[in-house]
Scaffold this active site. Sequence first.
Site, PDB file in Angstrom:
ATOM      1  N   GLY A   1      11.787  69.262  36.378  1.00  0.00           N
ATOM      2  CA  GLY A   1      10.603  68.758  35.699  1.00  0.00           C
ATOM      3  C   GLY A   1      10.808  68.606  34.205  1.00  0.00           C
ATOM      4  O   GLY A   1      10.428  67.599  33.593  1.00  0.00           O
TER       5      GLY A   1
ATOM      6  N   GLU B   1      15.194  76.456  26.446  1.00  0.00           N
ATOM      7  CA  GLU B   1      15.781  76.978  27.673  1.00  0.00           C
ATOM      8  C   GLU B   1      16.212  78.432  27.477  1.00  0.00           C
ATOM      9  O   GLU B   1      16.909  78.758  26.529  1.00  0.00           O
ATOM     10  CB  GLU B   1      16.999  76.132  28.092  1.00  0.00           C
ATOM     11  CG  GLU B   1      17.875  76.729  29.177  1.00  0.00           C
ATOM     12  CD  GLU B   1      17.124  77.038  30.460  1.00  0.00           C
ATOM     13  OE1 GLU B   1      17.287  78.159  30.977  1.00  0.00           O
ATOM     14  OE2 GLU B   1      16.381  76.159  30.949  1.00  0.00           O
TER      15      GLU B   1
ATOM     16  N   GLY C   1      17.720  74.859  37.761  1.00  0.00           N
ATOM     17  CA  GLY C   1      18.165  75.055  39.133  1.00  0.00           C
ATOM     18  C   GLY C   1      19.255  74.100  39.569  1.00  0.00           C
ATOM     19  O   GLY C   1      19.950  74.378  40.551  1.00  0.00           O
TER      20      GLY C   1
ATOM     21  N   ALA D   1      22.159  73.461  45.904  1.00  0.00           N
ATOM     22  CA  ALA D   1      23.158  72.932  46.832  1.00  0.00           C
ATOM     23  C   ALA D   1      23.142  71.413  46.914  1.00  0.00           C
ATOM     24  O   ALA D   1      23.640  70.844  47.892  1.00  0.00           O
ATOM     25  CB  ALA D   1      22.957  73.539  48.211  1.00  0.00           C
TER      26      ALA D   1
ATOM     27  N   HIS E   1      13.559  78.534  47.253  1.00  0.00           N
ATOM     28  CA  HIS E   1      12.603  77.452  47.023  1.00  0.00           C
ATOM     29  C   HIS E   1      11.195  78.008  46.885  1.00  0.00           C
ATOM     30  O   HIS E   1      10.317  77.700  47.685  1.00  0.00           O
ATOM     31  CB  HIS E   1      12.668  76.440  48.176  1.00  0.00           C
ATOM     32  CG  HIS E   1      14.040  75.913  48.433  1.00  0.00           C
ATOM     33  ND1 HIS E   1      14.628  75.931  49.683  1.00  0.00           N
ATOM     34  CD2 HIS E   1      14.955  75.388  47.586  1.00  0.00           C
ATOM     35  CE1 HIS E   1      15.849  75.419  49.587  1.00  0.00           C
ATOM     36  NE2 HIS E   1      16.070  75.079  48.336  1.00  0.00           N
TER      37      HIS E   1
ATOM     38  N   GLY F   1       8.343  73.399  39.817  1.00  0.00           N
ATOM     39  CA  GLY F   1       8.039  73.811  41.178  1.00  0.00           C
ATOM     40  C   GLY F   1       6.675  74.443  41.354  1.00  0.00           C
ATOM     41  O   GLY F   1       6.114  74.415  42.452  1.00  0.00           O
TER      42      GLY F   1
END
Length: 524
Positions: free
Chosen positions: A18, A37, A88, A93, A461, A494
């Site tokens: 985001g 960050e 992330g 993955a 998640h 998220g």
Amino acid sequence: MTQKNLTYDYIIIGSGFGGSVSALRLSQKGYKVLVVEKGKWYKATDFPKTNWNLRKWLWMPYLRFFGIMKLSIFKHIAIISGTGVGGGSLVYANTLPTPKSTFFNSGSWSSLNNWEDDLKPYYKEALRMLGAAQNPSLYDGDKALKAVAKDLNITQKFNPTRVAVFFGTPNKTVKDPYFNGEGPDRAGCNFCGACMTGCRHNAKNTLDKNYLYLAQKQGATILAENEVYDIQPLDKNDSALGYEVSMKRSTRIFGKHQKITTKGVIFSGGVLGTVKLLLALKAKSLPHLSDHLGEDIRSNNETLISVSTLEKDKNLSKGIAIGSILDTDENSHLEICRYGEGSNAWKLAHLPYVTGSNVFSRLFKTAIKLIKNPVDYFKIYVSNGWAKNTVVLLFMQTLDSTLRFKRNTLGKMISTVSSGKAPTPFIPESIALVKSYSKAIKGVSTSFALETLAGIPSTAHILGGAVMGENTESGVIDKDNKVFGYKNMLVIDGSMISANPGVNPSLTITAIAERAMDQIPNKQ
């Protein structure tokens, strides 16, 4: 203080999916942008060669570990998340699935928009920006999953994954293949399997290779190793006049503190960053935040269970982190995750996989397994190369249950059950699939010790907590990601996800971020 005297137009807290989208699109619109960050700025050669290098793999500041992966343990769930410039994307993955229709038509956001149709162009743009491609090569772990699909008579439900990886020619460096030469040089994937400890080969399309890279070229500033701890409106009666953002160094015990003014603030620190910070701010400097804050936390109903082969001719570490996916029914799917050869540290946190309603029965079953199969478990824990011989079975469901995050009397964020049943690692469909996969590779199953000891599942998640709603009764933000109660303040990460996607949410977060930025006009 007037808006002309403000240092930035927007301060973005967090550089994940985001935050990185916001940084690029706002910079392109002419705004002066600062990205803050908490984690470090890792280049390709900085990533650990294996996860035995705990200082570069794990984020544990109290031990002076400043790596790319953080493990957070709550009463009801253990959460794996990313830290560092790129969030992330550094540790995920790479998979970029689109959720099924159920996601768009459920949850607190469902009545606010025709989401499935409205987001289609933004999904398309997100796929382009993240360099999505289908995995071209299946290896031992993937072939075993295909064998499971055949055994279950659902071969048509098995597919290679769509991922954010540059495949090209293995290890060959080429000029930017994505942005007409405006991006960085890239190198072809060599299928080493080390995506989740940080790609050292410049093949993984992490956010510092696309959105953040281009945002910097547009003038955005990225400030790593800093953590925001307070946000004060410059005028308590009119938040449109801007905010004072207080931050401190995150990697030093006696770090520098600073305060910076800005017209707008975007929260993009993920659930664990954004919800934790907003809960603290609601208690002091931002009291008008919705009382719904911390509600509707979801985990994709996941289980993470490892299976180690006892066959010497297999190399389960070869491939990309998640190379294939099997849709086992309309609500569930299974993926196999791998680590690069040598990344064996996870075995120290695993016990034999057992199920049971209480810790005593699970410990008894664990002891029985160890007694009955001492040679097998000796191979797993001592003689075998864990990563070479092990896959992690990632099972997800779209079926819904929610948690709530809140602050306790000590100011620490804790979890409680909000609706439905508490998350569990013992899902019948998952248990059956573990047995099938174990049979396919002649393997032995293990799981994260907390599942045995505490009966709580793990997830990579975690979603929700600052969801969309029609008003403060049902949400924290509106359909355009704007925070109720404050001007020029948005949540884009998220924590905005307002239903259970049942798949890796990275693409969805990126698409919704693209849409949110599309609603903001160019700077005048």
